[in-house]
Design an enzyme around this catalytic site. Structure first.
Site, PDB file in Angstrom:
ATOM      1  CD  GLU A  68      12.114  56.540  27.607  1.00  0.00           C
ATOM      2  OE1 GLU A  68      11.550  56.351  26.518  1.00  0.00           O
ATOM      3  OE2 GLU A  68      13.093  55.886  27.995  1.00  0.00           O
ATOM      4  CD  GLU A 113      18.899  45.715  25.049  1.00  0.00           C
ATOM      5  OE1 GLU A 113      19.490  44.630  25.092  1.00  0.00           O
ATOM      6  OE2 GLU A 113      19.478  46.816  24.971  1.00  0.00           O
ATOM      7  CE  LYS A 126      16.129  52.233  10.446  1.00  0.00           C
ATOM      8  NZ  LYS A 126      16.231  53.622  10.959  1.00  0.00           N
ATOM      9  CB  CYS A 175      17.277  52.970  27.954  1.00  0.00           C
ATOM     10  SG  CYS A 175      18.817  52.062  28.076  1.00  0.00           S
TER      11      CYS A 175
HETATM   12  P1  NAD Z   1      12.664  54.939  18.137  1.00  0.00           P
HETATM   13  O1  NAD Z   1      11.839  53.782  18.587  1.00  0.00           O
HETATM   14  O2  NAD Z   1      11.986  56.138  17.624  1.00  0.00           O
HETATM   15  O3  NAD Z   1      13.659  54.494  16.985  1.00  0.00           O
HETATM   16  C1  NAD Z   1      14.577  53.448  17.159  1.00  0.00           C
HETATM   17  C2  NAD Z   1      14.866  52.822  15.823  1.00  0.00           C
HETATM   18  O4  NAD Z   1      13.681  52.216  15.327  1.00  0.00           O
HETATM   19  C3  NAD Z   1      15.332  53.803  14.750  1.00  0.00           C
HETATM   20  O5  NAD Z   1      16.351  53.203  13.987  1.00  0.00           O
HETATM   21  C4  NAD Z   1      14.081  54.006  13.927  1.00  0.00           C
HETATM   22  O6  NAD Z   1      14.344  54.368  12.601  1.00  0.00           O
HETATM   23  C5  NAD Z   1      13.462  52.628  13.998  1.00  0.00           C
HETATM   24  N1  NAD Z   1      12.025  52.570  13.727  1.00  0.00           N
HETATM   25  C6  NAD Z   1      11.086  53.525  13.967  1.00  0.00           C
HETATM   26  N2  NAD Z   1       9.884  53.090  13.572  1.00  0.00           N
HETATM   27  C7  NAD Z   1      10.035  51.837  13.077  1.00  0.00           C
HETATM   28  C8  NAD Z   1       9.162  50.873  12.522  1.00  0.00           C
HETATM   29  N3  NAD Z   1       7.851  51.097  12.377  1.00  0.00           N
HETATM   30  N4  NAD Z   1       9.670  49.692  12.136  1.00  0.00           N
HETATM   31  C9  NAD Z   1      10.984  49.422  12.275  1.00  0.00           C
HETATM   32  N5  NAD Z   1      11.873  50.309  12.779  1.00  0.00           N
HETATM   33  C10 NAD Z   1      11.398  51.499  13.186  1.00  0.00           C
HETATM   34  O7  NAD Z   1      13.614  55.273  19.361  1.00  0.00           O
HETATM   35  P2  NAD Z   1      14.644  56.501  19.485  1.00  0.00           P
HETATM   36  O8  NAD Z   1      13.825  57.721  19.703  1.00  0.00           O
HETATM   37  O9  NAD Z   1      15.608  56.418  18.368  1.00  0.00           O
HETATM   38  O10 NAD Z   1      15.428  56.106  20.815  1.00  0.00           O
HETATM   39  C11 NAD Z   1      15.034  56.477  22.096  1.00  0.00           C
HETATM   40  C12 NAD Z   1      14.308  55.319  22.781  1.00  0.00           C
HETATM   41  O11 NAD Z   1      15.162  54.186  22.862  1.00  0.00           O
HETATM   42  C13 NAD Z   1      13.932  55.641  24.222  1.00  0.00           C
HETATM   43  O12 NAD Z   1      12.625  55.187  24.472  1.00  0.00           O
HETATM   44  C14 NAD Z   1      14.928  54.834  25.043  1.00  0.00           C
HETATM   45  O13 NAD Z   1      14.520  54.497  26.333  1.00  0.00           O
HETATM   46  C15 NAD Z   1      15.102  53.632  24.169  1.00  0.00           C
HETATM   47  N6  NAD Z   1      16.342  52.941  24.506  1.00  0.00           N
HETATM   48  C16 NAD Z   1      16.265  51.766  25.207  1.00  0.00           C
HETATM   49  C17 NAD Z   1      17.432  51.098  25.586  1.00  0.00           C
HETATM   50  C18 NAD Z   1      17.351  49.822  26.386  1.00  0.00           C
HETATM   51  O14 NAD Z   1      18.353  49.144  26.473  1.00  0.00           O
HETATM   52  N7  NAD Z   1      16.229  49.478  26.985  1.00  0.00           N
HETATM   53  C19 NAD Z   1      18.667  51.624  25.222  1.00  0.00           C
HETATM   54  C20 NAD Z   1      18.715  52.826  24.520  1.00  0.00           C
HETATM   55  C21 NAD Z   1      17.538  53.464  24.160  1.00  0.00           C
END
Ligand code: NAD
Length: 503
Positions: free
Chosen positions: A397, A266, A191, A300
């Site tokens: 963040e 992550e 997804k 990230c």
């Molecule tokens: P997000 O958590 O909003 O969304 C990530 C994914 O989760 C999307 O596909 C979203 O549709 C899904 N999602 C949202 N709510 C959900 C739920 N209740 N159940 C299941 N899936 C759900 O994150 P974002 O805004 O897309 O990405 C940015 C974040 O990702 C930042 O916090 C960044 O630090 C983090 N990130 C971490 C790493 C790492 O390796 N640690 C790498 C890249 C990004």
């Protein structure tokens, strides 16, 4: 024609194809719309123009994909490892062949600059090659003999898994999660993030063209609260590999509790780069700038907090301001662009809201702090100075091209500030004092630390965070530990004494 015009010209047929087909789901090797018929529109952050419609999936679509993944699992689990390796290498070949298309589409869909995205596509291919080569040994185990038993261990794939990815570098991150899952013998329901669905579909097409059997990898688009939630709650999905925000990770853990999901998270970061006055300051400056302003700061592992020793803070910050003001903000398909537009209006508003937070908290906006007056979600690279550790700009963040500089006097104070956040993903230390580097790296609360270096990823090393930055590690064999179950078998060597009850 300028290079930007040439790239726009190359992008056009890709956009035409996307517009004609949209992004349907791909389940069991078939293109299918959401069962409800719902879709949503995907727009480019560059100029907010329409890119394509995308399936807006729900429980029924996830159920169909999970059933397809379950049906395909025994076949893929038992697929000869040497053949699995070949399929994964062919996927890597397909990525390389379409790297330019992937990079252009990724830039248009996410706003990331081409200078970084062309490498991200190739890194995706490297992820597949790395895990392809490890696939044949993934099940190897140990021989742990005891006096009475020959004990052996082996690993088996856990089953169908869910992969949920964010929007910041969606193509690379999808390969990073899916390649080891497939190499381990798991089947996948992916997804992707609703803000950036385009390249996940290109990757899926490449995989099927490379000979991946239908149903081994299924793609379901939609929103987190709908499709994402349903995936984390589905009983046939044995594990969830998630990359995204910490608060989403927490929700997923709750959602997955009833079906006892194994999770790998992550998550977010507020990573420090600590610059001591004995360091090579020119290199430290380059690295500090690169690690926050590359990838639009939507990274990230970005070094979003600069901890700089007070003895050099003024001079270091003055150089920093000049460099930040010179960073080239521009169209992502212009090869000279260093920072492009942010992914979405919602995220743009979030990042810009921190300019007022900084003012209210009494910090100085030493560079940037505004959005240029033009279409698209562009934000000037920003530097906050005169900050202290407890300010929101030093704790939260922001996930944009925004750096918060905080001075420190002593090593102890640097460590105290560095660790005084909820997160613990990466840290960067600049010093030429070896004992100090050893002390500091030992005390830093972070999953990954680089000394006198920016983040240089080496695939065999463990990738992941501590505290609110994650659970579990990727890379090397750690990825297989997540996607596989250990199995122990004990064979009696003879007639050892068995306790007799009821004799
Ligand atoms: P997000 O958590 O909003 O969304 C990530 C994914 O989760 C999307 O596909 C979203 O549709 C899904 N999602 C949202 N709510 C959900 C739920 N209740 N159940 C299941 N899936 C759900 O994150 P974002 O805004 O897309 O990405 C940015 C974040 O990702 C930042 O916090 C960044 O630090 C983090 N990130 C971490 C790493 C790492 O390796 N640690 C790498 C890249 C990004």
């Amino acid at each position: 024609m300028t290079e930007l015009q040439q790239n726009l010209h190359k992008l056009q047929p890709i956009l035409d194809r996307l517009r004609a087909r949209g992004v349907p789901n791909r389940i069991a090797g078939q293109d299918v719309p959401a069962q409800s018929g719902a879709s949503f529109d995907n727009h480019s952050p560059v100029d907010e123009s329409f890119i394509c419609t995308v399936a807006r999936s729900g429980e029924a679509d996830i159920d169909a994909a999970a059933q397809a993944a379950r049906a395909a699992f025994p076949g893929w689990r038992d697929f000869p490892a040497a053949e699995r390796k070949k399929v994964l290498h062919r996927i890597a070949d397909g990525i390389v062949a379409r790297a330019e298309e992937i990079a252009l589409a990724e830039c248009w869909d996410t706003g990331q600059a081409l200078r970084f995205m062309s490498k991200a596509a190739l890194r995706g291919a490297e992820n597949f090659r790395f895990f392809a080569d490890r696939a044949p040994a993934a099940r190897d185990g140990q021989h742990l003999p005891s006096p009475t038993l020959m004990n052996i261990t082996t690993r088996v794939p856990i089953g169908p898994v869910g992969v949920i990815t964010p929007w910041n570098t969606p193509f690379m991150l999808s390969t990073w999660k899916i390649a080891p899952a497939l190499a381990a013998g798991c089947t996948v329901v992916h997804k992707p993030a609703e803000f950036s669905p385009v390249t996940a579909r290109i990757l899926m097409d490449i995989a099927e063209e490379a000979g991946l059997p239908p149903g081994v990898w299924n793609l379901v688009n939609g929103f987190g609260e709908e499709a994402g939630r349903a995936l984390t709650e589905h009983p046939d999905i044995k594990a969830i590999a998630f990359v995204g925000e910490s608060k989403t990770g927490s929700m997923i853990m709750k959602q997955g509790a009833d079906t006892l999901k194994r999770v790998h998270f992550e998550l977010g970061g507020k990573n420090p780069v600590i610059v001591f006055d004995d360091a090579d300051l020119d290199r430290a400056l380059d690295a500090a700038i690169f690690m926050i302003y590359s990838l639009n700061g939507e990274r990230c592992t970005s070094s979003s907090r600069l901890l700089v020793q007070d003895t050099i803070a003024e001079a270091f910050t003055a150089k920093l301001v000049a460099r930040v003001n010179a960073i080239k903000l521009g169209h992502p398909l212009d090869p000279s662009t260093e920072v492009g537009p942010l992914i979405h209006k919602v995220h743009f508003d979030k990042v810009c809201s921190y300019f007022d937070v900084a003012r209210t908290e009494g910090a100085t906006i030493a560079a940037g702090g505004h959005a240029p007056d033009q279409p698209g979600h562009y934000v000037r690279p920003t530097l906050f100075t005169n900050a202290h550790a407890r300010m929101r700009i030093a704790q939260e963040e922001i996930f944009g091209p925004v750096l918060t500089a905080i001075p420190f006097a002593t090593e102890d104070e640097a460590l105290q500030i560095a660790n005084d956040v909820a997160y613990g993903l990466t840290a960067y230390v600049w010093t030429n004092d070896l004992p100090r580097a050893l002390r500091v790296t030992q005390a830093l609360e972070a999953g990954m630390i680089w000394v006198n270096s920016e983040n240089v990823r080496h695939l065999p090393t463990p990738f992941g965070g501590v505290k609110a930055s994650g659970i579990g590690r990727d890379g090397g064999d750690w990825s297989f530990e997540f996607y596989m179950e250990q199995k122990h078998v004990g064979f009696a060597l003879g007639a050892h004494k068995i306790p007799q009850l009821g004799v």
